[in-house]
Write a protein that holds these residues in place. Structure first.
Motif, PDB file in Angstrom:
ATOM      1  N   ALA A  60     -19.575  23.867  -7.255  1.00  0.00           N
ATOM      2  CA  ALA A  60     -18.620  24.920  -6.907  1.00  0.00           C
ATOM      3  C   ALA A  60     -17.199  24.560  -7.317  1.00  0.00           C
ATOM      4  CB  ALA A  60     -18.657  25.192  -5.403  1.00  0.00           C
ATOM      5  N   TRP A  61     -16.935  23.261  -7.479  1.00  0.00           N
ATOM      6  CA  TRP A  61     -15.591  22.831  -7.853  1.00  0.00           C
ATOM      7  C   TRP A  61     -15.217  23.242  -9.270  1.00  0.00           C
ATOM      8  CZ3 TRP A  61     -12.111  21.323  -4.436  1.00  0.00           C
ATOM      9  CH2 TRP A  61     -12.552  20.870  -3.193  1.00  0.00           C
ATOM     10  N   ILE A  62     -16.187  23.716 -10.036  1.00  0.00           N
ATOM     11  CA  ILE A  62     -15.859  24.283 -11.347  1.00  0.00           C
ATOM     12  C   ILE A  62     -14.910  25.465 -11.171  1.00  0.00           C
ATOM     13  CG2 ILE A  62     -16.818  25.369 -13.439  1.00  0.00           C
ATOM     14  CD1 ILE A  62     -19.425  23.925 -12.902  1.00  0.00           C
ATOM     15  N   GLY A  63     -14.941  26.066  -9.982  1.00  0.00           N
ATOM     16  CA  GLY A  63     -14.042  27.175  -9.698  1.00  0.00           C
ATOM     17  C   GLY A  63     -12.573  26.786  -9.810  1.00  0.00           C
ATOM     18  N   VAL A  64     -12.240  25.532  -9.473  1.00  0.00           N
ATOM     19  CA  VAL A  64     -10.851  25.073  -9.625  1.00  0.00           C
ATOM     20  C   VAL A  64     -10.452  25.115 -11.089  1.00  0.00           C
ATOM     21  CG1 VAL A  64      -9.293  23.110  -9.334  1.00  0.00           C
ATOM     22  CG2 VAL A  64     -10.988  23.633  -7.566  1.00  0.00           C
ATOM     23  N   GLN A  65     -11.353  24.671 -11.949  1.00  0.00           N
ATOM     24  CA  GLN A  65     -11.104  24.727 -13.394  1.00  0.00           C
ATOM     25  C   GLN A  65     -10.916  26.164 -13.855  1.00  0.00           C
ATOM     26  OE1 GLN A  65     -13.561  22.312 -16.221  1.00  0.00           O
ATOM     27  NE2 GLN A  65     -14.246  24.299 -16.977  1.00  0.00           N
ATOM     28  N   MET A  66     -11.750  27.054 -13.355  1.00  0.00           N
ATOM     29  CA  MET A  66     -11.625  28.469 -13.710  1.00  0.00           C
ATOM     30  C   MET A  66     -10.277  29.030 -13.258  1.00  0.00           C
ATOM     31  SD  MET A  66     -15.467  29.704 -12.668  1.00  0.00           S
ATOM     32  CE  MET A  66     -15.058  31.443 -12.800  1.00  0.00           C
ATOM     33  N   GLY A  67      -9.842  28.645 -12.053  1.00  0.00           N
ATOM     34  CA  GLY A  67      -8.561  29.124 -11.553  1.00  0.00           C
ATOM     35  C   GLY A  67      -7.402  28.658 -12.410  1.00  0.00           C
ATOM     36  N   LEU A  68      -7.454  27.402 -12.856  1.00  0.00           N
ATOM     37  CA  LEU A  68      -6.387  26.874 -13.712  1.00  0.00           C
ATOM     38  C   LEU A  68      -6.371  27.579 -15.062  1.00  0.00           C
ATOM     39  CD1 LEU A  68      -6.721  23.052 -12.935  1.00  0.00           C
ATOM     40  CD2 LEU A  68      -4.913  24.613 -12.168  1.00  0.00           C
ATOM     41  N   ASP A 158     -14.105  32.129 -19.512  1.00  0.00           N
ATOM     42  CA  ASP A 158     -15.429  32.737 -19.657  1.00  0.00           C
ATOM     43  C   ASP A 158     -16.517  31.670 -19.821  1.00  0.00           C
ATOM     44  OD1 ASP A 158     -14.474  35.259 -19.362  1.00  0.00           O
ATOM     45  OD2 ASP A 158     -14.719  35.881 -21.448  1.00  0.00           O
ATOM     46  N   LEU A 159     -16.224  30.645 -20.628  1.00  0.00           N
ATOM     47  CA  LEU A 159     -17.198  29.571 -20.816  1.00  0.00           C
ATOM     48  C   LEU A 159     -17.429  28.808 -19.506  1.00  0.00           C
ATOM     49  CD1 LEU A 159     -16.079  28.220 -24.309  1.00  0.00           C
ATOM     50  CD2 LEU A 159     -18.224  29.407 -23.779  1.00  0.00           C
ATOM     51  N   SER A 160     -16.372  28.650 -18.723  1.00  0.00           N
ATOM     52  CA  SER A 160     -16.524  27.997 -17.421  1.00  0.00           C
ATOM     53  C   SER A 160     -17.398  28.832 -16.495  1.00  0.00           C
ATOM     54  CB  SER A 160     -15.151  27.767 -16.783  1.00  0.00           C
ATOM     55  OG  SER A 160     -14.355  26.900 -17.568  1.00  0.00           O
ATOM     56  N   SER A 161     -17.242  30.158 -16.577  1.00  0.00           N
ATOM     57  CA  SER A 161     -18.077  31.049 -15.772  1.00  0.00           C
ATOM     58  C   SER A 161     -19.546  30.889 -16.146  1.00  0.00           C
ATOM     59  CB  SER A 161     -17.632  32.503 -15.965  1.00  0.00           C
ATOM     60  OG  SER A 161     -16.298  32.685 -15.534  1.00  0.00           O
ATOM     61  N   LYS A 162     -19.811  30.813 -17.444  1.00  0.00           N
ATOM     62  CA  LYS A 162     -21.186  30.592 -17.901  1.00  0.00           C
ATOM     63  C   LYS A 162     -21.709  29.244 -17.417  1.00  0.00           C
ATOM     64  CE  LYS A 162     -24.946  31.288 -20.337  1.00  0.00           C
ATOM     65  NZ  LYS A 162     -25.906  32.376 -20.042  1.00  0.00           N
ATOM     66  N   TRP A 163     -20.849  28.249 -17.436  1.00  0.00           N
ATOM     67  CA  TRP A 163     -21.237  26.903 -17.007  1.00  0.00           C
ATOM     68  C   TRP A 163     -21.660  26.892 -15.540  1.00  0.00           C
ATOM     69  CZ3 TRP A 163     -17.422  22.297 -16.038  1.00  0.00           C
ATOM     70  CH2 TRP A 163     -18.157  21.134 -15.837  1.00  0.00           C
ATOM     71  N   THR A 261     -22.562  37.311 -12.751  1.00  0.00           N
ATOM     72  CA  THR A 261     -23.978  37.686 -12.702  1.00  0.00           C
ATOM     73  C   THR A 261     -24.493  38.002 -14.102  1.00  0.00           C
ATOM     74  OG1 THR A 261     -23.656  38.609 -10.487  1.00  0.00           O
ATOM     75  CG2 THR A 261     -25.651  39.255 -11.671  1.00  0.00           C
ATOM     76  N   ALA A 262     -23.651  38.682 -14.885  1.00  0.00           N
ATOM     77  CA  ALA A 262     -24.030  39.000 -16.261  1.00  0.00           C
ATOM     78  C   ALA A 262     -24.193  37.733 -17.095  1.00  0.00           C
ATOM     79  CB  ALA A 262     -22.987  39.916 -16.894  1.00  0.00           C
ATOM     80  N   PHE A 263     -23.301  36.756 -16.893  1.00  0.00           N
ATOM     81  CA  PHE A 263     -23.419  35.490 -17.617  1.00  0.00           C
ATOM     82  C   PHE A 263     -24.712  34.772 -17.244  1.00  0.00           C
ATOM     83  CE2 PHE A 263     -18.618  35.309 -18.240  1.00  0.00           C
ATOM     84  CZ  PHE A 263     -18.703  35.440 -19.616  1.00  0.00           C
ATOM     85  N   ASP A 264     -25.154  34.944 -16.029  1.00  0.00           N
ATOM     86  CA  ASP A 264     -26.392  34.305 -15.587  1.00  0.00           C
ATOM     87  C   ASP A 264     -27.611  34.912 -16.273  1.00  0.00           C
ATOM     88  OD1 ASP A 264     -28.033  32.607 -14.047  1.00  0.00           O
ATOM     89  OD2 ASP A 264     -28.309  34.158 -12.533  1.00  0.00           O
ATOM     90  N   LEU A 265     -27.512  36.196 -16.625  1.00  0.00           N
ATOM     91  CA  LEU A 265     -28.661  36.909 -17.186  1.00  0.00           C
ATOM     92  C   LEU A 265     -28.621  37.050 -18.701  1.00  0.00           C
ATOM     93  CD1 LEU A 265     -28.834  39.798 -14.556  1.00  0.00           C
ATOM     94  CD2 LEU A 265     -30.240  37.715 -14.624  1.00  0.00           C
ATOM     95  N   GLY A 266     -27.430  36.986 -19.301  1.00  0.00           N
ATOM     96  CA  GLY A 266     -27.311  37.252 -20.727  1.00  0.00           C
ATOM     97  C   GLY A 266     -26.561  36.165 -21.467  1.00  0.00           C
ATOM     98  N   LYS A 267     -26.415  36.353 -22.766  1.00  0.00           N
ATOM     99  CA  LYS A 267     -25.724  35.396 -23.615  1.00  0.00           C
ATOM    100  C   LYS A 267     -24.211  35.581 -23.484  1.00  0.00           C
ATOM    101  CE  LYS A 267     -29.512  34.955 -26.924  1.00  0.00           C
ATOM    102  NZ  LYS A 267     -29.933  35.039 -28.337  1.00  0.00           N
ATOM    103  N   ALA A 268     -23.518  34.452 -23.434  1.00  0.00           N
ATOM    104  CA  ALA A 268     -22.092  34.458 -23.125  1.00  0.00           C
ATOM    105  C   ALA A 268     -21.285  35.307 -24.091  1.00  0.00           C
ATOM    106  CB  ALA A 268     -21.566  33.022 -23.100  1.00  0.00           C
TER     107      ALA A 268
END
Length: 317
Positions: A60-68, A158-163, A261-268
């Motif tokens: 979940a700490w990837i969220g900090v990276q996404m926020g930055l 966006d890549l972090s979201s996919k990660w 959710t879309a990143f979880d189901l489809g290609k980034a």
């Protein structure tokens, strides 16, 4: 299903873009507004995390990276609008899907087949046509460096979201950390901004006191010089900008849930390209509410983007 979630995210981000367009015409602090936007996202995400998600994990700490990344992207974009041409920055920041597709291929080996690549290129072309401005020339690229930085940061977000989806990170806990990080960043920036604003005000107060002690003839000259001028609009207090930002934050939070959710189901790359079509909703707003006419290129761009999305649907998206 990924296409449906991507389209819903596009609608949500399109509504956010409409609100951003409206607030850009108001005398308010952009940092106070975005602080409120991210704060509402943090509040909604925390509530959902407590009610729905029972366990949090380290991913979940990837969220900090996404926020930055989100903070850096928005800050760079608005700085580009400030120092350069909005049309230049708008075109550059319309291309994160290209970097996302390249990044997903390099990091996770996520490639597109020929039909998907064709649809991807059609959507990107349509978005570019919508954003294109005849005012752009090779000699008129002010703000391009900030636009490129914003482009890179949006793509990294966006890549972090996919990660997060590949790491099976808890959705709402991740979003809470993302929005909390953004709230702290924009809040700190506004605090610094207000400190800088106090200095000119103090200098103006001293100058006003000195002027008041001068001769009446000087005051007459000042009055005659200021006759006929229009008073500038009264700036919004930060509290009002923050509350309006909180209202906008609802659309932002919903959009992030949908896109992840879309990143979880489809290609980034494909998800990022479809979500980029949110510019069409802002364009529709300016056409039917602001009463701005579509140019031929904008109309062509709209039709091209819709054709690309339809192509994805026909391919089984």
């Amino acid at each position: 299903m990924w296409l449906l979630f991507s389209l819903l995210a596009s609608v949500s981000f399109g509504l956010r873009g409409i609100f951003y367009h409206w607030t850009s015409q108001q005398p308010l602090s952009r940092n106070a507004l975005l602080c409120g936007t991210f704060f509402m996202g943090a509040l909604v995400s925390l509530t959902c995390a407590i009610l729905i998600e029972r366990q949090w994990n380290a991913s979940a700490w990837i969220g900090v990276q996404m926020g930055l990344f989100s903070f850096a992207a928005n800050a760079s974009m608005f700085q580009g609008f400030k120092v350069g041409k909005a049309s230049v920055v708008a075109i550059i920041t319309a291309l994160p899907a290209v970097l996302v597709a390249i990044g997903a291929l390099a990091i996770w080996g996520e490639s597109l087949d020929a039909p998907q690549l064709a649809a991807f290129l059609v959507i990107i072309l349509g978005v570019l046509l919508v954003r294109y401005s005849n005012e752009i020339t090779l000699r008129n690229l002010q703000g391009a460096q900030w636009g490129l930085l914003a482009l890179a940061m949006f793509a990294c977000n966006d890549l972090s979201s996919k990660w997060t989806q590949l790491e099976e990170a808890p959705l709402f806990a991740t979003l809470f950390l993302m929005f909390l990080t953004g709230t702290l960043c924009f809040g700190t920036w506004r605090w610094i901004e207000r400190r800088r604003e106090r200095m000119p005000r103090q200098e103006a107060a001293v100058a006003s006191h000195e002027a008041a002690a001068g001769h009446s003839s000087h005051r007459e000259v000042e009055r005659s010089a200021t006759e006929g001028t229009v008073a500038p609009p009264v700036p919004w207090p930060d509290r009002r900008a923050f509350l309006v930002g909180m209202a906008i934050g609802i659309t932002n939070a919903v959009g992030m849930v949908l896109i992840m959710t879309a990143f979880d189901l489809g290609k980034a790359g494909l998800v990022s390209a479809v979500v980029a079509s949110n510019v069409l909703f802002v364009l529709a707003y300016t056409r039917f509410y602001v009463r701005e006419r579509f140019t031929k290129l904008e109309t062509t761009g709209v039709l091209t983007t819709l054709a690309g999305i339809l192509l994805l649907k026909l391919l089984g998206g």
